[in-house]
Write an enzyme that holds these catalytic residues in place. Sequence first.
Site, PDB file in Angstrom:
ATOM      1  N   ASP A  58       0.786  -1.165  -0.138  1.00 17.27           N
ATOM      2  CA  ASP A  58      -0.311  -0.010   0.306  1.00 17.27           C
ATOM      3  C   ASP A  58       0.664   1.314   0.088  1.00 17.27           C
ATOM      4  O   ASP A  58       1.972   1.140   0.294  1.00 17.27           O
ATOM      5  CB  ASP A  58      -1.347   0.369   1.295  1.00 17.27           C
ATOM      6  CG  ASP A  58      -2.380   1.261   1.442  1.00 17.27           C
ATOM      7  OD1 ASP A  58      -2.332   1.675   0.384  1.00 17.27           O
ATOM      8  OD2 ASP A  58      -1.780   1.744   1.691  1.00 17.27           O
ATOM      9  N   ASP A  60      -0.062   4.921   1.190  1.00 12.94           N
ATOM     10  CA  ASP A  60      -1.083   5.890   2.219  1.00 12.94           C
ATOM     11  C   ASP A  60      -0.614   6.121   3.453  1.00 12.94           C
ATOM     12  O   ASP A  60      -1.045   4.477   3.378  1.00 12.94           O
ATOM     13  CB  ASP A  60      -2.367   6.439   1.626  1.00 12.94           C
ATOM     14  CG  ASP A  60      -2.354   7.559  -0.149  1.00 12.94           C
ATOM     15  OD1 ASP A  60      -1.090   8.155   0.076  1.00 12.94           O
ATOM     16  OD2 ASP A  60      -2.770   6.801   0.097  1.00 12.94           O
ATOM     17  N   LYS A 252      -9.154  -2.014  -2.968  1.00  6.17           N
ATOM     18  CA  LYS A 252      -8.901  -3.234  -1.607  1.00  6.17           C
ATOM     19  C   LYS A 252      -9.900  -3.061  -0.660  1.00  6.17           C
ATOM     20  O   LYS A 252     -10.729  -1.681  -0.760  1.00  6.17           O
ATOM     21  CB  LYS A 252      -7.795  -2.666  -0.946  1.00  6.17           C
ATOM     22  CG  LYS A 252      -6.578  -3.451  -1.658  1.00  6.17           C
ATOM     23  CD  LYS A 252      -4.892  -2.758  -0.760  1.00  6.17           C
ATOM     24  CE  LYS A 252      -5.724  -0.748  -0.905  1.00  6.17           C
ATOM     25  NZ  LYS A 252      -4.614  -0.292  -0.646  1.00  6.17           N
ATOM     26  N   ASP A 277      -1.219  -0.621   5.988  1.00 10.38           N
ATOM     27  CA  ASP A 277      -1.066  -0.154   7.078  1.00 10.38           C
ATOM     28  C   ASP A 277      -2.988  -0.452   7.984  1.00 10.38           C
ATOM     29  O   ASP A 277      -2.818   0.393   8.349  1.00 10.38           O
ATOM     30  CB  ASP A 277      -0.945   1.347   7.146  1.00 10.38           C
ATOM     31  CG  ASP A 277      -1.995   1.797   6.432  1.00 10.38           C
ATOM     32  OD1 ASP A 277      -2.525   2.116   5.146  1.00 10.38           O
ATOM     33  OD2 ASP A 277      -1.995   3.191   6.639  1.00 10.38           O
TER      34      ASP A 277
END
Length: 333
Positions: A58, A60, A252, A277
């Site tokens: 990922d 961000d 996602k 995260d």
Amino acid sequence: KVVLTTTTTTGVRRRGNARATGTTTTRGGRHMARANAPKMSPPDAKSLVDATETFIFDCDGVIWKGDSLIEGVPETLDLLRSMGKRLIFVTNNSTKSRAGYTSKFKSLGLNVGAEEIFSSSFAAAAYLESIGFKKKAYVVGETGILEELDNVGVQHIGGEADAGKQVTLKSGELMHHDEDVGAVIVGFDRNINYYKIQYATLCIRENPGCLFIATNTDAVTHLTDAQEWAGNGSMVGAIKGSTKQEPIVVGKPAAFMLDYIANKYSLRKDQICMVGDRLDTDILFGKDGGLRTMLVLSGVTTEETLKSPENDIAPDFYTDKLADLLCLKPVEA
């Protein structure tokens, strides 16, 4: 022929390993399975990296927060590349196209090619291409979606062109809409307005067979490194509320992007590790897809949230930040 699957927000696939096994607690008469996830040690890191051929990251909260690069990321990516690992970057943020994200990586000093980037804006366009879509798309979103639709030859209206449009609601006012619109794509839109919500609603409700596609349903996002901001889930929620329909989700944790990536590169899913995260998008995306998973605490999820009795999604390992993998770097003599 490649078969690509999607899910709706109410139909996200669950596999046997998607939910944690652990201590069972009771809250309000409900039984909750407490997530058991070990904090990654250096031996764990070596075992994970040795077993992984492809890392999916990922962006961000893992690579950057807002426009700020997270400490140690360049060195970690260089280390993994030097070990022969394939690196793929997946983001639910639809505001940029792959070309736009390539520029962002470059501005942060990271050498990442467009072929290594899969954004939810790309996924929306790829989904329409995969079903042979020939009509127009109405876009609630920003330039990333428009650019990706152009890349696959899908006509589109809306997007940034409708940013300043207003509805006066004068007596007898009627909004007309394009009856050739066969899909409404809802992505993150900093210029969301009532005009866009009404136009999208009319297309979905009145155009026979019109698809309702969401790039993602994230509750919050990292637009800056100072705080969390309302995510695309707020935009999708508005359209869900007015149409009473569930969207096709292409980002996602839905399966579409993973299936696309695995088919494109002929990857074995048991040799992929998802690093993210967020528990309910990144880690669930990996667990549902049969991948190894590593949660980093440099973004949305805290250790307290991970270990909360309310959480039942457990990564294989968790660690403070991606750069913790630098423990594998050979010690120079």
